[in-house]
Design a protein around this motif. Structure first.
Motif, PDB file in Angstrom:
ATOM      1  N   VAL A 114       0.969  -1.167   0.013  1.00 44.33           N
ATOM      2  CA  VAL A 114       0.086   0.042  -0.199  1.00 44.33           C
ATOM      3  C   VAL A 114       0.914   1.278   0.048  1.00 44.33           C
ATOM      4  O   VAL A 114       2.016   1.323   0.598  1.00 44.33           O
ATOM      5  CB  VAL A 114      -0.944  -0.027   1.345  1.00 44.33           C
ATOM      6  CG1 VAL A 114      -1.742   1.578   1.314  1.00 44.33           C
ATOM      7  CG2 VAL A 114      -2.110  -1.133   1.138  1.00 44.33           C
ATOM      8  N   SER A 115       0.576   2.120  -0.935  1.00 42.36           N
ATOM      9  CA  SER A 115       1.044   3.514  -1.069  1.00 42.36           C
ATOM     10  C   SER A 115       0.419   4.410  -0.195  1.00 42.36           C
ATOM     11  O   SER A 115      -0.838   4.583  -0.422  1.00 42.36           O
ATOM     12  CB  SER A 115       1.671   4.006  -2.018  1.00 42.36           C
ATOM     13  OG  SER A 115       1.937   2.864  -3.216  1.00 42.36           O
ATOM     14  N   GLU A 148       4.763   1.934   1.265  1.00 44.78           N
ATOM     15  CA  GLU A 148       5.311   3.089   0.274  1.00 44.78           C
ATOM     16  C   GLU A 148       4.831   4.452   0.527  1.00 44.78           C
ATOM     17  O   GLU A 148       3.529   4.500   0.890  1.00 44.78           O
ATOM     18  CB  GLU A 148       5.274   2.887  -0.959  1.00 44.78           C
ATOM     19  CG  GLU A 148       5.949   3.651  -1.952  1.00 44.78           C
ATOM     20  CD  GLU A 148       5.649   3.290  -3.396  1.00 44.78           C
ATOM     21  OE1 GLU A 148       6.567   2.902  -4.245  1.00 44.78           O
ATOM     22  OE2 GLU A 148       4.448   3.473  -3.898  1.00 44.78           O
ATOM     23  N   LEU A 149       5.568   5.374   0.947  1.00 43.41           N
ATOM     24  CA  LEU A 149       5.095   6.684   1.016  1.00 43.41           C
ATOM     25  C   LEU A 149       5.295   7.525  -0.194  1.00 43.41           C
ATOM     26  O   LEU A 149       6.395   7.634  -0.993  1.00 43.41           O
ATOM     27  CB  LEU A 149       6.254   7.564   2.006  1.00 43.41           C
ATOM     28  CG  LEU A 149       5.970   6.642   3.689  1.00 43.41           C
ATOM     29  CD1 LEU A 149       6.912   7.765   4.423  1.00 43.41           C
ATOM     30  CD2 LEU A 149       4.751   6.416   3.918  1.00 43.41           C
ATOM     31  N   GLU A 150       4.368   8.092  -0.534  1.00 39.76           N
ATOM     32  CA  GLU A 150       4.416   8.988  -1.796  1.00 39.76           C
ATOM     33  C   GLU A 150       4.560  10.560  -1.298  1.00 39.76           C
ATOM     34  O   GLU A 150       3.893  10.820  -0.734  1.00 39.76           O
ATOM     35  CB  GLU A 150       3.022   8.915  -2.857  1.00 39.76           C
ATOM     36  CG  GLU A 150       2.866   7.431  -3.073  1.00 39.76           C
ATOM     37  CD  GLU A 150       1.900   7.484  -4.584  1.00 39.76           C
ATOM     38  OE1 GLU A 150       1.189   8.367  -4.572  1.00 39.76           O
ATOM     39  OE2 GLU A 150       1.475   6.280  -4.982  1.00 39.76           O
ATOM     40  N   ILE A 151       5.681  11.115  -1.990  1.00 40.64           N
ATOM     41  CA  ILE A 151       5.732  12.643  -1.530  1.00 40.64           C
ATOM     42  C   ILE A 151       5.580  13.195  -3.084  1.00 40.64           C
ATOM     43  O   ILE A 151       6.343  12.786  -3.898  1.00 40.64           O
ATOM     44  CB  ILE A 151       6.877  12.858  -0.614  1.00 40.64           C
ATOM     45  CG1 ILE A 151       8.251  12.574  -1.328  1.00 40.64           C
ATOM     46  CG2 ILE A 151       6.767  12.134   0.728  1.00 40.64           C
ATOM     47  CD1 ILE A 151       9.447  12.677  -0.471  1.00 40.64           C
ATOM     48  N   LEU A 152       5.227  14.346  -3.009  1.00 44.27           N
ATOM     49  CA  LEU A 152       5.322  15.307  -4.237  1.00 44.27           C
ATOM     50  C   LEU A 152       6.611  15.396  -4.597  1.00 44.27           C
ATOM     51  O   LEU A 152       7.307  16.020  -3.711  1.00 44.27           O
ATOM     52  CB  LEU A 152       4.285  16.537  -3.961  1.00 44.27           C
ATOM     53  CG  LEU A 152       2.701  16.090  -3.761  1.00 44.27           C
ATOM     54  CD1 LEU A 152       2.344  17.716  -3.466  1.00 44.27           C
ATOM     55  CD2 LEU A 152       2.185  15.664  -4.978  1.00 44.27           C
ATOM     56  N   GLU A 153       6.976  15.390  -5.699  1.00 44.81           N
ATOM     57  CA  GLU A 153       8.356  15.898  -6.228  1.00 44.81           C
ATOM     58  C   GLU A 153       8.469  17.383  -5.747  1.00 44.81           C
ATOM     59  O   GLU A 153       9.815  17.672  -5.347  1.00 44.81           O
ATOM     60  CB  GLU A 153       8.249  15.976  -7.775  1.00 44.81           C
ATOM     61  CG  GLU A 153       9.594  16.303  -8.109  1.00 44.81           C
ATOM     62  CD  GLU A 153       9.493  16.835  -9.969  1.00 44.81           C
ATOM     63  OE1 GLU A 153       8.417  16.907 -10.410  1.00 44.81           O
ATOM     64  OE2 GLU A 153      10.604  16.924 -10.302  1.00 44.81           O
ATOM     65  N   GLY A 174      12.870   0.142   6.173  1.00 46.08           N
ATOM     66  CA  GLY A 174      12.421  -0.680   5.044  1.00 46.08           C
ATOM     67  C   GLY A 174      11.443  -0.039   4.158  1.00 46.08           C
ATOM     68  O   GLY A 174      10.799  -0.814   3.296  1.00 46.08           O
ATOM     69  N   VAL A 175      10.971   1.074   4.801  1.00 47.99           N
ATOM     70  CA  VAL A 175       9.917   1.821   4.122  1.00 47.99           C
ATOM     71  C   VAL A 175      10.394   2.298   2.684  1.00 47.99           C
ATOM     72  O   VAL A 175      11.616   2.650   2.673  1.00 47.99           O
ATOM     73  CB  VAL A 175       9.436   2.939   5.035  1.00 47.99           C
ATOM     74  CG1 VAL A 175       8.326   3.760   4.325  1.00 47.99           C
ATOM     75  CG2 VAL A 175       8.659   2.320   6.210  1.00 47.99           C
ATOM     76  N   LYS A 176       9.472   1.984   1.817  1.00 49.52           N
ATOM     77  CA  LYS A 176       9.951   2.758   0.369  1.00 49.52           C
ATOM     78  C   LYS A 176       9.350   3.905   0.048  1.00 49.52           C
ATOM     79  O   LYS A 176       8.556   4.378   0.530  1.00 49.52           O
ATOM     80  CB  LYS A 176       9.279   1.628  -0.940  1.00 49.52           C
ATOM     81  CG  LYS A 176       9.803   0.313  -0.466  1.00 49.52           C
ATOM     82  CD  LYS A 176      10.129  -0.592  -1.838  1.00 49.52           C
ATOM     83  CE  LYS A 176      10.932  -1.682  -1.748  1.00 49.52           C
ATOM     84  NZ  LYS A 176      10.415  -2.618  -0.797  1.00 49.52           N
TER      85      LYS A 176
END
Ligand code: C2E
Ligand code: MG
Ligand code: MG
Ligand code: MG
Length: 292
Positions: A114-115, A148-153, A174-176
């Motif tokens: 899960v992201s 997974e962590l999504e961060i804005l560019e 270990g987090v992506k």
């Protein structure tokens, strides 16, 4: 006369500003209440690999189940709280909800990833590292590699030194990481080299127009080669049609997410969706061609 008009204008301006401030405060209070009262939901949108036909994971997307307004999307309430500490509290709820759900799915024999989207303000707050450690203690069966962590560019570029340090500390657990809406910021090659990201997520605006606009197509090609140079994964969002998907495969981007595969759905619908999911035959035809 003019003076008076001026004064009037100012007083009107003051009143409306005051009303704006007050209504913003009320909105923020209402979102805080939504969090406390359990009105927030996490919906899940599948990400698939077109070449293998596999479901690789899900993006968790925030929704507000509003008692009168129905299901409200994040763009209708997050911007109002994005620059307050409430966004950190909401982000913490989202992280916990994603891990709780991953634990449930894992128990049911479903292994997936899960992201979740992390706001700049939350990310720039070094507590994130401790928060993650606490959450993985709370859900010991969940492997950190499935988050997974999504961060804005654009957010990642704000303060690259601290962003880089926080990313590295989270990755140690270990987090992506994925850089979201990639292509809309101004990453230079040297910045990209310094950020320990795992995946570039091509912004949906480029995908939407890529079949009509050669510039957008070229930009996608550029991002795919950047990913390959830096040995990063690449995924495209906003894939709505078979043609989008086939073109992305031809460009070397095999992983996609979009309404053309599935819309975001509540967690309860996910297992049945996975069972009935069949890859688009056009993807398989193209994958075969490449193997010949
Ligand atoms: P995003 O992270 O770039 O997420 C993709 C958005 O595009 C989602 O909108 C998704 O529903 C939508 N989408 C997916 N496939 C398609 C498609 O094929 N066509 C079109 N037109 N749209 C598609 P959503 O759920 O409204 O979220 C909007 C944005 O709100 C997200 O953009 C993300 O930046 C933010 N967001 C969502 N959930 C969270 C959250 O939990 N925390 C934070 N901080 N931000 C969130
Ligand atoms: Mg996202
Ligand atoms: Mg995005
Ligand atoms: Mg976006």
């Amino acid at each position: 006369q003019a003076k008076q008009a001026g004064r009037n204008r100012y007083s009107i301006f003051d009143v409306s500003l005051d009303q704006q401030t007050r209504s913003r405060f009320r909105e923020k209070e209402r979102v805080a209440q939504a969090l406390r009262q359990g009105e927030l939901r996490l919906y899940y949108q599948p990400k698939v690999n077109m070449r293998t036909g596999q479901v690789i994971g899900f993006e968790g997307l925030l929704r507000w189940q509003h008692p009168e307004r129905g299901l409200v999307g994040p763009l209708d309430f997050l911007p109002q709280v994005e620059h307050t500490d409430l966004i950190v509290e909401i982000g913490l709820w989202v992280l916990q909800e994603a891990l709780r759900q991953l634990a449930v799915w894992e128990k049911a024999g479903m292994r997936t990833t899960v992201s979740v989207n992390i706001a700049a303000r939350h990310f720039q707050n070094a507590d994130l590292v401790d928060q993650l450690r606490d959450l993985f203690e709370l859900y010991p069966t969940v492997s950190p590699g499935s988050l997974e962590l999504e961060i804005l560019e654009s957010a990642a570029l704000e303060d690259i030194q601290s962003v880089r340090a926080i990313m590295a500390a989270c990755q140690k657990q270990g987090v992506k990481f994925a850089l979201d809406d990639f292509g809309t910021g101004y990453s230079s090659l040297s910045y990209l080299k310094r950020l320990p990201s795992n995946t570039l997520k091509i912004d949906q605006s480029f995908v939407r127009d890529m079949l009509e606009d050669p510039d957008d197509l070229a930009l996608i090609e550029g991002v795919v080669s950047l990913a390959s140079i830096f040995k990063l994964g690449v995924i495209a969002e906003g894939v709505e049609t078979t043609e989008h998907g086939v073109m992305l495969m031809r460009l070397g981007c095999d992983e996609v997410q979009g309404y053309g595969i599935a819309r975001p759905m509540p967690a309860v619908d996910v297992p049945a969706w996975c069972t009935q999911f069949r890859p688009d035959p056009a993807w398989l035809r193209w994958a075969d061609m490449r193997w010949d």
